[in-house]
Design a protein around this motif. Structure first.
Motif, PDB file in Angstrom:
ATOM      1  N   SER A   1       0.825  -1.214   0.000  1.00 37.83           N
ATOM      2  CA  SER A   1       0.000   0.000   0.000  1.00 37.83           C
ATOM      3  C   SER A   1       0.859   1.264   0.000  1.00 37.83           C
ATOM      4  N   ARG A   2       2.039   1.203   0.627  1.00 39.21           N
ATOM      5  CA  ARG A   2       2.911   2.382   0.711  1.00 39.21           C
ATOM      6  C   ARG A   2       3.683   2.624  -0.573  1.00 39.21           C
ATOM      7  N   TRP A   3       4.074   1.552  -1.260  1.00 47.46           N
ATOM      8  CA  TRP A   3       5.011   1.693  -2.370  1.00 47.46           C
ATOM      9  C   TRP A   3       4.404   1.426  -3.746  1.00 47.46           C
ATOM     10  N   TYR A   4       3.263   0.751  -3.797  1.00 47.52           N
ATOM     11  CA  TYR A   4       2.785   0.355  -5.128  1.00 47.52           C
ATOM     12  C   TYR A   4       1.332   0.740  -5.368  1.00 47.52           C
ATOM     13  N   SER A   5       0.388   0.011  -4.754  1.00 51.98           N
ATOM     14  CA  SER A   5      -1.017   0.204  -5.091  1.00 51.98           C
ATOM     15  C   SER A   5      -1.891   0.057  -3.856  1.00 51.98           C
ATOM     16  N   VAL A   6      -2.591   1.126  -3.504  1.00 50.41           N
ATOM     17  CA  VAL A   6      -3.528   1.086  -2.378  1.00 50.41           C
ATOM     18  C   VAL A   6      -4.728   0.213  -2.726  1.00 50.41           C
ATOM     19  N   SER A   7      -5.199   0.322  -3.967  1.00 51.52           N
ATOM     20  CA  SER A   7      -6.369  -0.454  -4.384  1.00 51.52           C
ATOM     21  C   SER A   7      -6.093  -1.954  -4.333  1.00 51.52           C
ATOM     22  N   LEU A   8      -4.946  -2.380  -4.856  1.00 51.41           N
ATOM     23  CA  LEU A   8      -4.602  -3.808  -4.842  1.00 51.41           C
ATOM     24  C   LEU A   8      -4.458  -4.306  -3.408  1.00 51.41           C
ATOM     25  N   ALA A   9      -3.799  -3.519  -2.564  1.00 53.32           N
ATOM     26  CA  ALA A   9      -3.640  -3.915  -1.168  1.00 53.32           C
ATOM     27  C   ALA A   9      -4.987  -4.017  -0.466  1.00 53.32           C
ATOM     28  N   SER A  10      -5.928  -3.133  -0.808  1.00 47.41           N
ATOM     29  CA  SER A  10      -7.264  -3.164  -0.207  1.00 47.41           C
ATOM     30  C   SER A  10      -8.004  -4.439  -0.608  1.00 47.41           C
ATOM     31  N   TYR A  11      -7.950  -4.774  -1.895  1.00 48.78           N
ATOM     32  CA  TYR A  11      -8.604  -6.008  -2.348  1.00 48.78           C
ATOM     33  C   TYR A  11      -7.991  -7.235  -1.668  1.00 48.78           C
ATOM     34  N   LEU A  12      -6.675  -7.259  -1.555  1.00 44.55           N
ATOM     35  CA  LEU A  12      -6.023  -8.394  -0.914  1.00 44.55           C
ATOM     36  C   LEU A  12      -6.383  -8.482   0.567  1.00 44.55           C
ATOM     37  N   LEU A  13      -6.486  -7.331   1.239  1.00 46.18           N
ATOM     38  CA  LEU A  13      -6.859  -7.332   2.653  1.00 46.18           C
ATOM     39  C   LEU A  13      -8.270  -7.883   2.845  1.00 46.18           C
ATOM     40  N   VAL A  14      -9.222  -7.357   2.079  1.00 45.80           N
ATOM     41  CA  VAL A  14     -10.609  -7.810   2.197  1.00 45.80           C
ATOM     42  C   VAL A  14     -10.720  -9.281   1.813  1.00 45.80           C
ATOM     43  N   GLY A  15     -10.043  -9.674   0.745  1.00 49.53           N
ATOM     44  CA  GLY A  15     -10.104 -11.066   0.307  1.00 49.53           C
ATOM     45  C   GLY A  15      -9.486 -12.027   1.311  1.00 49.53           C
ATOM     46  N   THR A  16      -8.377 -11.616   1.921  1.00 50.96           N
ATOM     47  CA  THR A  16      -7.727 -12.479   2.914  1.00 50.96           C
ATOM     48  C   THR A  16      -8.605 -12.661   4.151  1.00 50.96           C
ATOM     49  N   LEU A  17      -9.181 -11.561   4.629  1.00 59.06           N
ATOM     50  CA  LEU A  17     -10.068 -11.660   5.795  1.00 59.06           C
ATOM     51  C   LEU A  17     -11.293 -12.512   5.479  1.00 59.06           C
ATOM     52  N   PHE A  18     -11.794 -12.385   4.253  1.00 64.95           N
ATOM     53  CA  PHE A  18     -12.928 -13.220   3.860  1.00 64.95           C
ATOM     54  C   PHE A  18     -12.531 -14.695   3.859  1.00 64.95           C
TER      55      PHE A  18
END
Length: 252
Positions: free
Chosen positions: A83-100
């Motif tokens: 999220s800090r160095w590349y893509s906030v959107s990708l990190a957000s999808y991965l966070l939500v998907g991992t928690l799911f």
């Protein structure tokens, strides 16, 4: 203390993006990832205590294996860097998907009524709405419903047998601590949601006030310009009449 908090915000939480919406989501994402890392750290500490103090049978029923806890900790730390160095959107999808995925695993392994899953699913919906969009939140809700129905069907048909030892055991301090941390994460997500709504309202009101001032200024300028044009026309007509009176211009 204030110096430490300021330094912590600057180096850990402060978004790096200059775009307002992206910076807002990055700030929220950093806090939520931090909450997940705290939850994992608490889980690792509790796992260590249980390893040395709990009965082996009780320890074997622990929610997640130790190696999985370590892997998730490394994964969430990687999400923060992403999220800090590349893509906030990708990190957000991965966070939500991992928690799911974690919540779905909990429901499959220990039953759809396991408390941890019941807490995680609303958190996932809120996160999806804050970090991504309301459309993604609705899609996540439908996916959660379908997952719970499918898991319950598999359990009812005997395809999978959930381990429901937790229904017969009284909660210990470790269960309460883990649930307390999850509640704090949910409260943080709710606070962030309300905070962003309030900030949006403030921005909307500020924009409305600015537009009203610009409109009033424009009306004043139009009135001033109209008055100036009218005065110029009157002056020209007066000059014309004076020339007529002097006989310079012929009378029509």
């Amino acid at each position: 203390m204030s110096t430490f908090l300021s330094s912590f915000y600057i180096h850990v939480l402060r978004p790096g993006s200059s775009h307002e919406d992206t910076a807002r989501r990055e700030f929220i994402l950093n806090i939520l990832i931090g909450g997940a890392l705290i939850l994992l750290f608490v889980g690792i500490c509790i796992d260590g205590v249980n390893y040395f103090t709990a009965d082996p049978d009780v320890y074997s029923n622990n929610s997640l294996p130790r190696v999985v806890l370590y892997m998730l900790t490394v994964f969430f730390a990687g999400l923060y860097l992403l999220s800090r160095w590349y893509s906030v959107s990708l990190a957000s999808y991965l966070l939500v998907g991992t928690l799911f995925g974690l919540a779905a695993y909990m429901g499959y392994e220990w039953g759809v009524d396991v408390p941890a899953q019941i807490v995680f699913y609303p958190l996932i919906i809120v996160m999806a709405g804050i970090l991504l969009s309301t459309r993604v939140a609705f899609v996540a809700t439908l996916l959660i419903i379908a997952t719970m129905l499918g898991t319950a069907y598999l359990h009812a048909r005997g395809v999978a047998a959930p381990n429901q030892y937790w229904k017969d055991d009284l909660w210990t301090w470790t269960d309460i601590v883990m649930m307390a941390v999850m509640y704090l994460i949910v409260a943080s997500a709710s606070w962030l949601s309300n905070r962003e709504m309030e900030k949006s309202l403030v921005r909307a009101r500020r924009s409305e006030t600015t537009l009203a001032k610009e409109r009033d200024t424009l009306e004043e300028r139009v009135q001033e310009r109209t008055a100036a044009v009218h005065a110029l026309q009157v002056e020209r007509m007066a000059d014309t009449y004076r020339l007529v009176e002097l006989g310079v211009l012929p009378v029509v």
